[in-house]
Design a protein around this motif. Structure first.
Motif, PDB file in Angstrom:
ATOM      1  N   SER A  96      16.876  27.744 -15.395  1.00 54.51           N
ATOM      2  CA  SER A  96      16.597  27.657 -13.958  1.00 54.51           C
ATOM      3  C   SER A  96      15.871  26.363 -13.615  1.00 54.51           C
ATOM      4  N   ASP A  97      14.948  25.938 -14.479  1.00 56.19           N
ATOM      5  CA  ASP A  97      14.197  24.715 -14.218  1.00 56.19           C
ATOM      6  C   ASP A  97      15.106  23.492 -14.291  1.00 56.19           C
ATOM      7  N   LYS A 111      18.355  23.446 -13.856  1.00 52.32           N
ATOM      8  CA  LYS A 111      19.279  23.507 -12.721  1.00 52.32           C
ATOM      9  C   LYS A 111      18.600  23.033 -11.439  1.00 52.32           C
ATOM     10  N   ARG A 112      17.342  23.449 -11.250  1.00 49.49           N
ATOM     11  CA  ARG A 112      16.591  23.035 -10.061  1.00 49.49           C
ATOM     12  C   ARG A 112      16.403  21.520 -10.039  1.00 49.49           C
ATOM     13  N   LYS A 113      16.124  20.926 -11.180  1.00 45.47           N
ATOM     14  CA  LYS A 113      15.938  19.480 -11.257  1.00 45.47           C
ATOM     15  C   LYS A 113      17.226  18.749 -10.904  1.00 45.47           C
ATOM     16  N   HIS A 114      18.347  19.274 -11.391  1.00 43.49           N
ATOM     17  CA  HIS A 114      19.627  18.631 -11.095  1.00 43.49           C
ATOM     18  C   HIS A 114      19.936  18.686  -9.600  1.00 43.49           C
ATOM     19  N   VAL A 115      19.598  19.818  -8.976  1.00 42.86           N
ATOM     20  CA  VAL A 115      19.843  19.950  -7.538  1.00 42.86           C
ATOM     21  C   VAL A 115      18.981  18.962  -6.761  1.00 42.86           C
ATOM     22  N   LEU A 116      17.698  18.838  -7.133  1.00 46.58           N
ATOM     23  CA  LEU A 116      16.803  17.919  -6.443  1.00 46.58           C
ATOM     24  C   LEU A 116      17.235  16.473  -6.649  1.00 46.58           C
ATOM     25  N   GLU A 117      17.661  16.137  -7.862  1.00 45.71           N
ATOM     26  CA  GLU A 117      18.121  14.773  -8.127  1.00 45.71           C
ATOM     27  C   GLU A 117      19.384  14.454  -7.331  1.00 45.71           C
ATOM     28  N   ALA A 118      20.267  15.450  -7.207  1.00 48.49           N
ATOM     29  CA  ALA A 118      21.499  15.233  -6.451  1.00 48.49           C
ATOM     30  C   ALA A 118      21.209  14.990  -4.976  1.00 48.49           C
ATOM     31  N   LYS A 119      20.127  15.595  -4.494  1.00 48.59           N
ATOM     32  CA  LYS A 119      19.740  15.406  -3.091  1.00 48.59           C
ATOM     33  C   LYS A 119      18.850  14.182  -2.903  1.00 48.59           C
ATOM     34  N   ARG A 170      15.805  13.814  -3.964  1.00 42.38           N
ATOM     35  CA  ARG A 170      14.407  14.198  -3.746  1.00 42.38           C
ATOM     36  C   ARG A 170      13.646  14.134  -5.056  1.00 42.38           C
TER      37      ARG A 170
END
Length: 286
Positions: free
Chosen positions: A264-265, A267-275, A277
Motif C-alpha cells: 500500500s505504501d 502504491k501510494r508513492k507511485h500515485v503521488l509521483e504520477a501526480k 506531488r
C-alpha cells in the motif's frame, strides 16, 4: 531466567547513556553498566563488554576508554572472585560437569551448557533455530523484523554506523556463544530466554530506522499490534509452557499484513509521483 530482566534493564540503560554521547562520566557509567551486565550473564557479557569498550573508544576517543575500564573492573573482579570462592572455577559453575552429577540429575554432559556441541552443519541448523525456529527469538518479537533491512538502509546512508556495529557485534557474539555451547533451546520455555536482553539493541536500531525513515511507522504499528496479541496468547499459558497456542498463526498474520502495508505504501508513492506531488514523511538523503 532470573537474570534476563536485570541484564535487559542494564543494557537498555547502557543504550540510553551511549545514545546521549560519550563524555568521561558517561564512559564510566557505561563501564559500570556493561560490567554489571557481564556479571549477570557470562555468555552475553563476553560480547557486551568488548563491544561497548570499542564503541566508547571510537565515539568518545581514547581518553574515554580509561573511565570505562575503571567503571567495569570492580564488577569483573567481584564476579570472578565470588565465583571462584564458591565454585572453584572462573567460568560459570553450571559448566562444571561434576556439579551437575547427582542421583537423578536430569543434566547429563550431552545436554548441559558448556563445551562445543555441534558439527559445522549442526551449528548452522541449531543457530538458525535459535533465531527463527519454533522457539526462535525473532519469531516471538515481530517488531524486530524491521531490523535487518532497516539496518542495511541506515548503513547505506552512513547513519549511526557505530551504533549499528555495536548493536550487531555484541548480539552476534552472544548468539554464537550460546549456539556453540548449548543444544536444548534454553529448556522448557517460550522462545529463547537467554536472548531477552537482545530486545535493547534491537529496539535501539528500530528507533533509528523510524527516525530516519518515518514512512515505516505503519509497518512498526502493524507488527507491534499483532505482536501484542501474540504475546497475550503466549502469556495465557505462562512463559514456561512448551509452545503457545497458534504458534505459526500470528507470525503468519503479521507477515501477510506487513506485505499489504508495504504494498500500500509503495502504491501510494507511485500515485503521488504520477501526480507530481511530494511524498510526505519521507526524509531525503543528504
Amino acid at each position: 531466567q532470573t537474570c534476563a530482566l536485570p541484564i535487559l534493564a542494564a543494557v537498555a540503560t547502557l543504550n540510553l547513556v551511549l545514545a546521549g554521547g560519550v563524555t568521561r562520566w558517561q564512559a564510566a557509567l557505561a563501564g559500570t553498566l556493561a560490567g554489571f551486565g557481564y556479571t549477570l550473564d557470562f555468555g552475553l557479557g563476553m560480547g557486551l563488554l568488548p563491544a561497548a569498550a570499542v564503541y566508547v573508544a571510537f565515539v568518545g576517543g581514547s581518553r574515554a576508554l580509561l573511565p570505562f575500564i575503571l567503571g567495569a573492573t570492580p564488577w569483573l573482579g567481584l564476579h570472578h572472585a565470588l565465583n571462584y570462592t564458591v565454585g572453584g572455577t572462573l567460568l560459570p559453575a553450571n559448566m562444571v560437569r561434576d556439579y551437575l552429577s547427582w542421583d537423578g540429575s536430569p543434566f547429563g554432559e550431552e545436554i548441559m551448557t558448556g563445551g562445543w556441541k555441534h558439527s559445522p552443519l549442526g551449528l548452522f541448523v541449531y543457530g538458525t533455530d535459535l533465531l527463527v525456529g519454533k522457539k526462535g527469538f525473532l519469531l516471538y518479537d515481530l517488531p524486530l523484523w524491521i531490523v535487518p533491512i532497516g539496518a542495511l538502509m541506515l548503513w547505506r546512508r552512513h547513519v549511526a554506523r557505530p551504533t549499528l556495529a555495536f548493536a550487531f557485534a555484541w548480539s552476534a557474539v552472544g548468539w554464537f556463544a550460546y549456539a556453540t555451547v548449548s543444544n536444548n533451546l534454553a529448556g522448557t520455555c517460550c522462545s529463547i530466554r537467554w536472548f531477552v536482553p537482545f530486545l535493547a539493541p534491537g529496539f535501539w536500531v528500530v528507533a533509528l530506522v523510524l527516525k530516519e525513515f518515518p514512512e515505516y511507522r505503519p509497518d512498526f504499528a502493524w507488527l507491534s499490534a499483532v505482536g501484542l496479541i501474540f504475546g497475550a496468547i503466549t502469556w495465557w499459558d505462562g512463559p514456561w509452557a512448551k509452545l503457545p497456542f497458534g504458534l505459526w498463526v500470528w507470525p503468519g498474520i503479521g507477515l501477510v499484513g506487513w506485505g499489504i502495508v508495504r504494498h500500500s505504501d509503495v502504491k501510494r508513492k507511485h500515485v503521488l509521483e504520477a501526480k507530481g506531488r511530494s511524498i510526505p514523511y519521507v526524509r531525503r538523503a543528504a
